[in-house]
Design a protein around this motif. Sequence first.
Motif, PDB file in Angstrom:
ATOM      1  N   GLN A  29      -2.528  -0.330  11.410  1.00 30.13           N
ATOM      2  CA  GLN A  29      -1.760  -0.092  10.201  1.00 30.13           C
ATOM      3  C   GLN A  29      -1.335  -1.428   9.590  1.00 30.13           C
ATOM      4  O   GLN A  29      -1.566  -2.495  10.162  1.00 30.13           O
ATOM      5  CB  GLN A  29      -0.531   0.759  10.521  1.00 30.13           C
ATOM      6  N   GLU A  30      -0.670  -1.342   8.447  1.00 32.28           N
ATOM      7  CA  GLU A  30      -0.270  -2.563   7.738  1.00 32.28           C
ATOM      8  C   GLU A  30       0.619  -3.449   8.598  1.00 32.28           C
ATOM      9  O   GLU A  30       0.581  -4.676   8.487  1.00 32.28           O
ATOM     10  CB  GLU A  30       0.452  -2.183   6.444  1.00 32.28           C
ATOM     11  N   LYS A  31       1.412  -2.853   9.493  1.00 31.37           N
ATOM     12  CA  LYS A  31       2.316  -3.632  10.350  1.00 31.37           C
ATOM     13  C   LYS A  31       1.569  -4.530  11.333  1.00 31.37           C
ATOM     14  O   LYS A  31       2.176  -5.399  11.968  1.00 31.37           O
ATOM     15  CB  LYS A  31       3.252  -2.694  11.105  1.00 31.37           C
ATOM     16  N   HIS A  32       0.261  -4.328  11.497  1.00 32.61           N
ATOM     17  CA  HIS A  32      -0.515  -5.124  12.442  1.00 32.61           C
ATOM     18  C   HIS A  32      -1.151  -6.358  11.792  1.00 32.61           C
ATOM     19  O   HIS A  32      -1.973  -7.026  12.411  1.00 32.61           O
ATOM     20  CB  HIS A  32      -1.613  -4.255  13.071  1.00 32.61           C
ATOM     21  N   PHE A  33      -0.755  -6.650  10.556  1.00 36.48           N
ATOM     22  CA  PHE A  33      -1.319  -7.788   9.836  1.00 36.48           C
ATOM     23  C   PHE A  33      -0.223  -8.760   9.423  1.00 36.48           C
ATOM     24  O   PHE A  33       0.938  -8.378   9.235  1.00 36.48           O
ATOM     25  CB  PHE A  33      -2.050  -7.317   8.574  1.00 36.48           C
ATOM     26  N   LEU A  81      -4.878 -10.636  11.504  1.00 42.92           N
ATOM     27  CA  LEU A  81      -4.246  -9.739  12.466  1.00 42.92           C
ATOM     28  C   LEU A  81      -3.171 -10.462  13.270  1.00 42.92           C
ATOM     29  O   LEU A  81      -3.371 -11.613  13.688  1.00 42.92           O
ATOM     30  CB  LEU A  81      -5.293  -9.185  13.429  1.00 42.92           C
ATOM     31  N   ASN A  82      -2.052  -9.786  13.526  1.00 43.55           N
ATOM     32  CA  ASN A  82      -1.080 -10.346  14.462  1.00 43.55           C
ATOM     33  C   ASN A  82      -1.551 -10.056  15.892  1.00 43.55           C
ATOM     34  O   ASN A  82      -2.606  -9.432  16.097  1.00 43.55           O
ATOM     35  CB  ASN A  82       0.329  -9.799  14.198  1.00 43.55           C
ATOM     36  N   GLU A  83      -0.786 -10.506  16.886  1.00 42.13           N
ATOM     37  CA  GLU A  83      -1.251 -10.361  18.274  1.00 42.13           C
ATOM     38  C   GLU A  83      -1.446  -8.896  18.666  1.00 42.13           C
ATOM     39  O   GLU A  83      -2.441  -8.552  19.309  1.00 42.13           O
ATOM     40  CB  GLU A  83      -0.280 -11.034  19.243  1.00 42.13           C
ATOM     41  N   MET A 131      -6.602  -6.537   4.111  1.00 42.07           N
ATOM     42  CA  MET A 131      -6.685  -6.002   5.471  1.00 42.07           C
ATOM     43  C   MET A 131      -8.106  -5.628   5.872  1.00 42.07           C
ATOM     44  O   MET A 131      -8.537  -5.935   6.986  1.00 42.07           O
ATOM     45  CB  MET A 131      -5.749  -4.797   5.606  1.00 42.07           C
ATOM     46  N   ILE A 132      -8.846  -4.966   4.988  1.00 43.71           N
ATOM     47  CA  ILE A 132     -10.198  -4.553   5.369  1.00 43.71           C
ATOM     48  C   ILE A 132     -11.118  -5.756   5.514  1.00 43.71           C
ATOM     49  O   ILE A 132     -11.945  -5.821   6.426  1.00 43.71           O
ATOM     50  CB  ILE A 132     -10.773  -3.507   4.371  1.00 43.71           C
ATOM     51  N   ASN A 133     -10.971  -6.759   4.645  1.00 45.30           N
ATOM     52  CA  ASN A 133     -11.771  -7.972   4.796  1.00 45.30           C
ATOM     53  C   ASN A 133     -11.422  -8.714   6.077  1.00 45.30           C
ATOM     54  O   ASN A 133     -12.291  -9.303   6.726  1.00 45.30           O
ATOM     55  CB  ASN A 133     -11.576  -8.886   3.576  1.00 45.30           C
ATOM     56  N   CYS A 134     -10.150  -8.669   6.443  1.00 45.20           N
ATOM     57  CA  CYS A 134      -9.716  -9.280   7.702  1.00 45.20           C
ATOM     58  C   CYS A 134     -10.393  -8.605   8.885  1.00 45.20           C
ATOM     59  O   CYS A 134     -10.933  -9.276   9.775  1.00 45.20           O
ATOM     60  CB  CYS A 134      -8.203  -9.174   7.816  1.00 45.20           C
ATOM     61  N   LEU A 135     -10.399  -7.260   8.900  1.00 45.25           N
ATOM     62  CA  LEU A 135     -11.021  -6.525  10.007  1.00 45.25           C
ATOM     63  C   LEU A 135     -12.519  -6.793  10.081  1.00 45.25           C
ATOM     64  O   LEU A 135     -13.082  -6.974  11.167  1.00 45.25           O
ATOM     65  CB  LEU A 135     -10.763  -5.024   9.853  1.00 45.25           C
ATOM     66  N   GLU A 168      -4.862   2.549   1.615  1.00 50.35           N
ATOM     67  CA  GLU A 168      -4.201   1.256   1.835  1.00 50.35           C
ATOM     68  C   GLU A 168      -5.215   0.154   2.160  1.00 50.35           C
ATOM     69  O   GLU A 168      -4.937  -1.036   1.997  1.00 50.35           O
ATOM     70  CB  GLU A 168      -3.196   1.326   2.988  1.00 50.35           C
ATOM     71  N   PHE A 169      -6.381   0.566   2.669  1.00 49.19           N
ATOM     72  CA  PHE A 169      -7.406  -0.394   3.081  1.00 49.19           C
ATOM     73  C   PHE A 169      -8.498  -0.503   2.004  1.00 49.19           C
ATOM     74  O   PHE A 169      -9.686  -0.425   2.282  1.00 49.19           O
ATOM     75  CB  PHE A 169      -8.005   0.012   4.419  1.00 49.19           C
ATOM     76  N   LYS A 170      -8.060  -0.721   0.799  1.00 47.65           N
ATOM     77  CA  LYS A 170      -8.988  -0.819  -0.328  1.00 47.65           C
ATOM     78  C   LYS A 170      -9.790  -2.108  -0.224  1.00 47.65           C
ATOM     79  O   LYS A 170      -9.248  -3.169   0.071  1.00 47.65           O
ATOM     80  CB  LYS A 170      -8.210  -0.789  -1.643  1.00 47.65           C
TER      81      LYS A 170
END
Length: 331
Positions: free
Chosen positions: A259-263, A272-274, A190-194, A176-178
């Motif tokens: 996980q995906e729910k945290h974005f 990222l959400n809070e 997501m991975i670029n966000c992290l 999922e974090f491609k």
Amino acid sequence: MEMQENYYILQSGRLKREGNTLYFIKENFKKPLPIKNINSIYVFGEIDLNTKLLDFLSQNKIPLHFFNYYGFYFGSFMPKEYLPSGFLVIKQAQYYLNSLKRLEIAKEIVYGAGHNALKNLFYYKKHQKFVHDWIAKIKEELEKIKNAQTREELMGIEGHIKNFYYQSFSVILKKEFKMEKRTKRPPENMINCLLSFGNTLLYTVCLSEIYHTQLNPTISFLHEPLERRYSLALDIAEVFKPVIVDKVIFRLVNTQMIQEKHFLKELNYCYLNEKGKRIFLKKFDERLHQTIFYSKLKRHVSYQRLIRLECYKLIKHLIGEEKYKSFKMYW
């Protein structure tokens, strides 16, 4: 020496000085912050403050770092220098202006960063991840560093190392974090966000650690000094990204703590959400506090302390006392 704490404020409220005590205040809530135990404060919420508060932070040598709604850094309050050294500033400038001396330091930064990235891949190779091709390619690039003649050539090598390293994330991380490609402004997935969130945090940690030395944060060697940024913090951060940020990301993703729910996702934008920020900050701070045995001091030191020790090694190089060798993982 006990390590001071970093404080992360995600809620909106007010930072206020009352006498010799610092408080975070919001409706029906008032929390004292032990001023003598604070290393830096990271603000992610909307905070009210005044000059009285800033003067108090300055007296106690506490940097204050600000992040916007999306979790991206936009500025810092840095107390006035308390360890000024005109001699060292001149030395820094001389090394920056001398292309060969500057290149020598820049090479060691790139080599350290590449070496540490490679160590991460060796770890996953031992855990049955097929990263062999990327290991071979990064090794080839590391061999090219010593023969680089210009900073531009060195930056090209660094770019290749990062490109191969990030490609390996496709087998290290859950599908999922491609990665696909590295995108920063804005991070597209997501991975670029992290990576962007973690790298920005590390930049501010490095900035705080530089502040507690005699180095000037605006004079760098790998990155080009530019207005409105402390480019030496970017240099130091390069060495520690694989050691701190990437290790945190691998753990969060592969144990499904993130996980995906945290974005939150918008058109070509991911952040990222809070809840996601809280999870990341907790693990990031734990990593900063984690200790390893440091042979030179013959004792265990935290990763955050290692960053300051990296600054001291650079100082010794600049004053001709000891050749700079960047931090490298060997375990």
